[in-house]
Design an enzyme around this catalytic site. Structure first.
Site, PDB file in Angstrom:
ATOM      1  N   TYR A 145      11.485  -8.128  10.792  1.00 32.45           N
ATOM      2  CA  TYR A 145      11.704  -6.995   9.881  1.00 32.45           C
ATOM      3  C   TYR A 145      10.846  -5.839  10.362  1.00 32.45           C
ATOM      4  O   TYR A 145       9.691  -6.027  10.747  1.00 32.45           O
ATOM      5  CB  TYR A 145      11.316  -7.385   8.454  1.00 32.45           C
ATOM      6  CG  TYR A 145      11.433  -6.253   7.450  1.00 32.45           C
ATOM      7  CD1 TYR A 145      12.679  -5.751   7.071  1.00 32.45           C
ATOM      8  CD2 TYR A 145      10.297  -5.681   6.876  1.00 32.45           C
ATOM      9  CE1 TYR A 145      12.783  -4.718   6.143  1.00 32.45           C
ATOM     10  CE2 TYR A 145      10.389  -4.648   5.947  1.00 32.45           C
ATOM     11  CZ  TYR A 145      11.638  -4.164   5.584  1.00 32.45           C
ATOM     12  OH  TYR A 145      11.744  -3.146   4.671  1.00 32.45           O
ATOM     13  N   ASP A 240       5.679  -4.411  16.968  1.00 25.54           N
ATOM     14  CA  ASP A 240       5.489  -4.041  15.565  1.00 25.54           C
ATOM     15  C   ASP A 240       4.367  -4.917  15.017  1.00 25.54           C
ATOM     16  O   ASP A 240       4.566  -6.086  14.712  1.00 25.54           O
ATOM     17  CB  ASP A 240       6.799  -4.250  14.789  1.00 25.54           C
ATOM     18  CG  ASP A 240       6.652  -3.837  13.331  1.00 25.54           C
ATOM     19  OD1 ASP A 240       5.512  -3.602  12.875  1.00 25.54           O
ATOM     20  OD2 ASP A 240       7.693  -3.752  12.641  1.00 25.54           O
ATOM     21  N   LYS A 268      -0.268  -1.494   6.635  1.00 29.58           N
ATOM     22  CA  LYS A 268      -1.032  -2.453   5.846  1.00 29.58           C
ATOM     23  C   LYS A 268      -2.552  -2.327   6.037  1.00 29.58           C
ATOM     24  O   LYS A 268      -3.155  -1.428   5.481  1.00 29.58           O
ATOM     25  CB  LYS A 268      -0.523  -3.868   6.132  1.00 29.58           C
ATOM     26  CG  LYS A 268       0.996  -3.964   5.794  1.00 29.58           C
ATOM     27  CD  LYS A 268       1.523  -5.352   5.833  1.00 29.58           C
ATOM     28  CE  LYS A 268       3.044  -5.406   5.771  1.00 29.58           C
ATOM     29  NZ  LYS A 268       3.600  -5.532   4.447  1.00 29.58           N
TER      30      LYS A 268
HETATM   31  N1  PMP Z   1       7.170  -3.856  10.070  1.00 33.77           N
HETATM   32  C1  PMP Z   1       6.734  -5.048   9.657  1.00 33.77           C
HETATM   33  C2  PMP Z   1       6.442  -6.113  10.668  1.00 33.77           C
HETATM   34  C3  PMP Z   1       6.548  -5.293   8.294  1.00 33.77           C
HETATM   35  O1  PMP Z   1       6.112  -6.493   7.891  1.00 33.77           O
HETATM   36  C4  PMP Z   1       6.821  -4.266   7.373  1.00 33.77           C
HETATM   37  C5  PMP Z   1       6.646  -4.452   5.878  1.00 33.77           C
HETATM   38  N2  PMP Z   1       6.379  -5.695   5.418  1.00 33.77           N
HETATM   39  C6  PMP Z   1       7.267  -3.038   7.842  1.00 33.77           C
HETATM   40  C7  PMP Z   1       7.429  -2.864   9.208  1.00 33.77           C
HETATM   41  C8  PMP Z   1       7.554  -1.902   6.924  1.00 33.77           C
HETATM   42  O2  PMP Z   1       6.374  -1.447   6.346  1.00 33.77           O
HETATM   43  P1  PMP Z   1       6.390  -0.672   4.950  1.00 33.77           P
HETATM   44  O3  PMP Z   1       6.812  -1.654   3.915  1.00 33.77           O
HETATM   45  O4  PMP Z   1       4.984  -0.188   4.804  1.00 33.77           O
HETATM   46  O5  PMP Z   1       7.353   0.451   5.104  1.00 33.77           O
END
Ligand code: PMP
Length: 434
Positions: A145, A240, A268
């Site tokens: 994701y 990511d 995060k």
């Molecule tokens: N990339 C990864 C690997 C994530 O786990 C997440 C959110 N859990 C995101 C992108 C998107 O981040 P956000 O919810 O802060 O938009």
């Protein structure tokens, strides 16, 4: 249960004015049933609900709270920063300090830009990759994701496996048509994609430690193959690290795996619980962003001074108190405490762990390494297990596919409490499965 009447009343009110009653879908408990608890406050490893129930929290707001809730030094940094003004729309020293900290921490990173969420970080990194390479196709992996940007809400298509199809209404087929979706753990599929259209590929995007669809730990050789193929084809490798960054090591998965990507994205932890994302890479790539380069990217609240203060305080404590070592040890304690419980469990259950990230794989055999290898029946086992734990005052994520997060606020006693409660919860899940 009458104890939850305040949460239920709030959920009722919320559903009238917020779609589904929540501002992010998984919070609605859709995958496990029941009513979400509303949070009144949180401290350390404990969350207090609006009904006065206390939960030992293994979600940690889905990753940011590596120091636990309301860490005093983070709270103080936020308080002090807010008193100096909450946003300037002009550069400030905290942004520079924060950028220096991220650049120093992450392998190969020379410059970084801050945004307000992980979604924005990945979206911007992909735009930069396309701008820098002059190519349009992006490859991602089923089970990873990357936030909710249009061209990344794409799932594997059915016919020609790699061609993406929108995984959400509202995403035009045309947007999805530039995204290829590959299986994890499958070198041959990546080789084939590069053989077919390597010269069109701007970027290969992956969570190096995939943690959004179970914890699908990859073989290092697979990630090394991505590094080799992207380099050979003039495509960029984008890690990511929104979850793994500053969690699995100071230098994220790149440090842990010894593989340096061209671009990396963060979120995060880097915001210490405030809304922050970041993306970075080599200078020559990053300087293609506006105002120097032709790739546009901007944000009213980007580099927000209060958020930077929270992030800086978090990074300072992580380093000073050697939190990564503590968390590695705590993770090992969890593994040791769970080993006899899982071995004796009445349903198939294994712990998958990387540092302070953990996941229960509720299926027989070796834990899966690709999304397609996850047995969907494990989700049926998870719902009763989740509720049995919640009844004991332990909060795991309300979905079988989400990982657990340990924080510096968890004690050895906390992980032992989780292990003991899991023994009972697994028995409850087995009852339901019969
Ligand atoms: N990339 C990864 C690997 C994530 O786990 C997440 C959110 N859990 C995101 C992108 C998107 O981040 P956000 O919810 O802060 O938009």
């Amino acid at each position: 249960m009458s104890a939850d009447k305040n949460s239920r009343a709030l959920f009722e009110r919320a559903r009238r004015v917020i779609p589904g009653g929540v501002n992010s879908p998984v919070r609605a408990f859709g995958a496990v049933g029941g009513t979400p608890f509303f949070v009144r406050s949180a401290q350390g490893a404990e969350i207090l609900s609006e009904d006065g129930r206390s939960y030992l929290d293994f979600v940690g707001s889905w990753g940011p709270l590596i120091l636990g809730h309301a860490h005093p030094e983070v709270v103080e940094a936020v308080r002090a920063a807010a008193g100096r003004g909450s946003t300037y729309g002009a550069p400030c020293a905290a942004e520079v300090e924060m950028a220096e900290a991220v650049v120093a921490a992450y392998p190969g990173l020379e410059q970084v830009r801050f945004v307000s969420s992980g979604t924005e970080a990945v979206m911007s990194a992909i735009r930069l990759a396309r701008g820098a390479t002059g190519r349009d196709v992006v490859a991602k992996f089923a089970g990873c994701y990357h936030g909710h940007a249009d061209h990344l809400l794409v799932a594997a298509g059915s016919g020609l496996v790699t061609f993406g199809r929108p995984s959400s209404a509202g995403v035009p087929e045309a947007f999805a048509s530039l995204t290829r979706v590959l299986p994890l753990d499958d070198e041959a599929a990546v080789e084939e994609l590069f053989a077919r259209e390597g010269e069109r590929i701007a970027a290969v995007l992956i969570e190096p430690i995939p943690a959004n669809n179970g914890l699908l730990l990859q073989r290092p050789a697979f990630l090394a193959t991505l590094r080799r193929l992207t380099r050979a084809a003039g495509a960029l490798l984008v890690f990511d690290e929104v979850i793994s960054g500053f969690r699995v090591a100071k230098g994220g998965a790149a440090e842990r795996l010894g593989i340096v990507p061209d671009l990396a994205t963060f979120g995060k932890i880097v915001g210490g619980g405030m809304p922050v994302g970041a993306f970075g890479g080599r200078r020559e790539l990053m300087e293609q962003l506006a105002p120097l380069g032709a790739v546009y990217q901007a944000g009213t609240l980007s580099g927000n001074p209060v958020a930077m203060a929270a992030g800086l305080a978090t990074l300072r404590v992580l380093e000073r108190d050697r939190i990564w070592e503590t968390l590695e040890a705590r993770g090992a304690e969890l593994e040791a405490a769970l080993a006899p419980v899982l071995a004796a469990a009445p349903v198939p259950a294994r712990l998958v762990r990387c540092g302070s990230l953990f996941w229960l794989s509720l299926q027989p055999g070796e834990p899966p390494r690709a999304a397609a290898a996850i047995d969907p029946r494990s989700a049926e086992l998870y719902a009763p297990l989740f509720h049995a734990l919640l009844d004991e005052g332990i909060a795991l994520a309300p979905s079988a596919y989400e990982v657990g997060f340990l924080s510096a606020a968890h004690t050895r006693g906390d992980v032992e409490r989780l292990a003991a409660a899991l023994a009972r919860a697994l028995a409850a899940a087995a009852e339901v499965a019969r």
